[in-house]
Design an enzyme around this catalytic site. Sequence first.
Site, mmCIF file in Angstrom:
data_model
loop_
_atom_site.group_PDB
_atom_site.id
_atom_site.type_symbol
_atom_site.label_atom_id
_atom_site.label_comp_id
_atom_site.label_asym_id
_atom_site.label_seq_id
_atom_site.Cartn_x
_atom_site.Cartn_y
_atom_site.Cartn_z
ATOM 1 N N ASN A 67 0.343 -1.064 5.407
ATOM 2 C CA ASN A 67 1.280 -0.335 6.277
ATOM 3 C C ASN A 67 0.673 -0.442 7.671
ATOM 4 O O ASN A 67 -0.275 0.308 7.980
ATOM 5 C CB ASN A 67 1.364 1.149 5.895
ATOM 6 C CG ASN A 67 2.117 1.416 4.604
ATOM 7 O OD1 ASN A 67 3.188 2.001 4.611
ATOM 8 N ND2 ASN A 67 1.570 1.013 3.473
ATOM 9 N N GLU A 123 0.870 -1.183 0.000
ATOM 10 C CA GLU A 123 0.000 0.000 0.000
ATOM 11 C C GLU A 123 0.908 1.235 0.000
ATOM 12 O O GLU A 123 1.994 1.218 0.608
ATOM 13 C CB GLU A 123 -0.849 -0.024 1.279
ATOM 14 C CG GLU A 123 -1.589 1.267 1.605
ATOM 15 C CD GLU A 123 -2.107 1.297 3.051
ATOM 16 O OE1 GLU A 123 -1.461 0.697 3.942
ATOM 17 O OE2 GLU A 123 -3.172 1.902 3.265
ATOM 18 N N LYS A 149 -9.460 2.454 -1.633
ATOM 19 C CA LYS A 149 -9.657 1.909 -0.274
ATOM 20 C C LYS A 149 -10.983 2.368 0.342
ATOM 21 O O LYS A 149 -11.274 3.568 0.413
ATOM 22 C CB LYS A 149 -8.493 2.342 0.611
ATOM 23 C CG LYS A 149 -8.479 1.706 2.005
ATOM 24 C CD LYS A 149 -7.176 2.087 2.708
ATOM 25 C CE LYS A 149 -7.042 1.451 4.066
ATOM 26 N NZ LYS A 149 -5.719 1.819 4.687
ATOM 27 N N CYS A 185 -4.914 -2.862 3.001
ATOM 28 C CA CYS A 185 -4.639 -2.742 4.415
ATOM 29 C C CYS A 185 -5.817 -2.980 5.356
ATOM 30 O O CYS A 185 -6.236 -4.107 5.540
ATOM 31 C CB CYS A 185 -3.976 -1.401 4.693
ATOM 32 S SG CYS A 185 -3.024 -1.456 6.206
ATOM 33 N N GLU A 197 -5.765 8.760 7.980
ATOM 34 C CA GLU A 197 -6.316 8.376 6.672
ATOM 35 C C GLU A 197 -7.699 8.984 6.463
ATOM 36 O O GLU A 197 -8.042 9.328 5.331
ATOM 37 C CB GLU A 197 -6.380 6.850 6.540
ATOM 38 C CG GLU A 197 -4.988 6.215 6.483
ATOM 39 C CD GLU A 197 -5.039 4.780 6.015
ATOM 40 O OE1 GLU A 197 -4.592 3.909 6.765
ATOM 41 O OE2 GLU A 197 -5.516 4.532 4.899
ATOM 42 N N ASN A 236 -6.818 6.488 -1.401
ATOM 43 C CA ASN A 236 -5.751 5.513 -1.142
ATOM 44 C C ASN A 236 -6.033 4.385 -2.131
ATOM 45 O O ASN A 236 -7.002 3.634 -1.945
ATOM 46 C CB ASN A 236 -5.837 5.039 0.319
ATOM 47 C CG ASN A 236 -4.663 4.156 0.706
ATOM 48 O OD1 ASN A 236 -3.985 3.598 -0.172
ATOM 49 N ND2 ASN A 236 -4.427 4.011 1.997
HETATM 50 N N1 ING Z 1 -3.100 0.494 8.742
HETATM 51 C C1 ING Z 1 -3.525 -0.274 9.829
HETATM 52 C C2 ING Z 1 -4.229 -1.562 9.443
HETATM 53 O O1 ING Z 1 -5.445 -1.662 9.381
HETATM 54 C C3 ING Z 1 -4.733 -0.395 11.912
HETATM 55 C C4 ING Z 1 -4.341 0.504 10.799
HETATM 56 C C5 ING Z 1 -3.777 -1.226 12.523
HETATM 57 C C6 ING Z 1 -6.016 -0.430 12.307
HETATM 58 C C7 ING Z 1 -4.173 -2.084 13.536
HETATM 59 C C8 ING Z 1 -6.441 -1.306 13.320
HETATM 60 C C9 ING Z 1 -5.503 -2.116 13.949
HETATM 61 O O2 ING Z 1 -3.491 -2.530 9.257
HETATM 62 C C10 ING Z 1 -3.741 0.867 7.604
HETATM 63 N N2 ING Z 1 -3.015 1.581 6.744
HETATM 64 O O3 ING Z 1 -4.924 0.597 7.390
#
Ligand code: ING
Length: 309
Positions: free
Chosen positions: A194, A47, A124, A169, A143, A107
């Site tokens: 990410n 991503e 996204k 993601c 985001e 995104n």
């Molecule tokens: N990053 C993370 C993901 O969903 C996140 C944000 C991490 C949300 C962990 C909830 C828990 O993997 C992106 N870019 O969506």
Amino acid sequence: MTRMTTIGAAQLGPIARTEPRAQVVRRMIALLDRAKDRACKLVVFPELALTTFFPRWFMTDQAEVDAFFEREMPSAETRPLFEAAARHGIGFYLGYAELTPDGRRFNTSILVDDRGTIVGKYRKVHLPGHAEHEPERPWQHLEKRYFEVGDLGFPVWRTMGAVMGMCICNDRRWPETFRVMGLQGVELVLLGYNTPDRNTAGFEPNHLRMFHNDLVLQAGAYQNSTWVVAVAKAGVEEGVGMIGGSCIVQPSGEIVARVSTVGDELVAFDCDLDLARLGKETIFNFARHRRIEHYGAITAQTGATPPPE
Ligand code: ING
């Protein structure tokens, strides 16, 4: 005759805020060259693969934000990637920040075939994090501030001998993502991520980051009888640790290939696309077993409505 195709997961290590796109493209071409040596037909990049993960910073100057976006694809900086891939006869998934001619920001990921033609685009849908500055967090996850919700749904494409879909993601954490593509017969879901290795919204043991990553990928693959290729931007990027764990998951839900580092790394696997058929024809034969008359709540409401106290 099985439909074998070798697929590469091309993980990227950290990208510095000041790292030029041309330098990142050179790193990706090096991974494409290794993919060629491994006889890959398709390669998945992360991503937002062209820049550092900029939603970790609160920015108010739109010009500063827009410097992380692509106004055209391919562009002068990214065309060498398309040319190298076409030269190798390798298709690829590329995640990037899209600024449309009419000023909308997404995104985005694209699916490019083995002749360098863009055959699909995804924007996204599930934007995690928040829209306003939350200074109590060690870093931001903006985001919801910098991107609009994707407006293309979850399409699939029949290309390069397979039915392929894409997501990005956070989308992988929502079963609806995989199911909508499963209902279109998807055999191969490509995605980049990410994922910070710490939860900035509250305490969560770090090991759960990898556990949840694997859990949702394996569930998505198994419950929709599809291959899943998931690729990280990994390592400590501008001071923020990001999980690696890029992997290839077969329709049984088993992880069949996984990176060993949090840097630039290619792993490849010979995927038999017909392994998706058993699940689609038996356990997850949607037409025979699903009971949609009982599923209305899934699209009729957004939040949960528990029974009264
Ligand atoms: N990053 C993370 C993901 O969903 C996140 C944000 C991490 C949300 C962990 C909830 C828990 O993997 C992106 N870019 O969506």
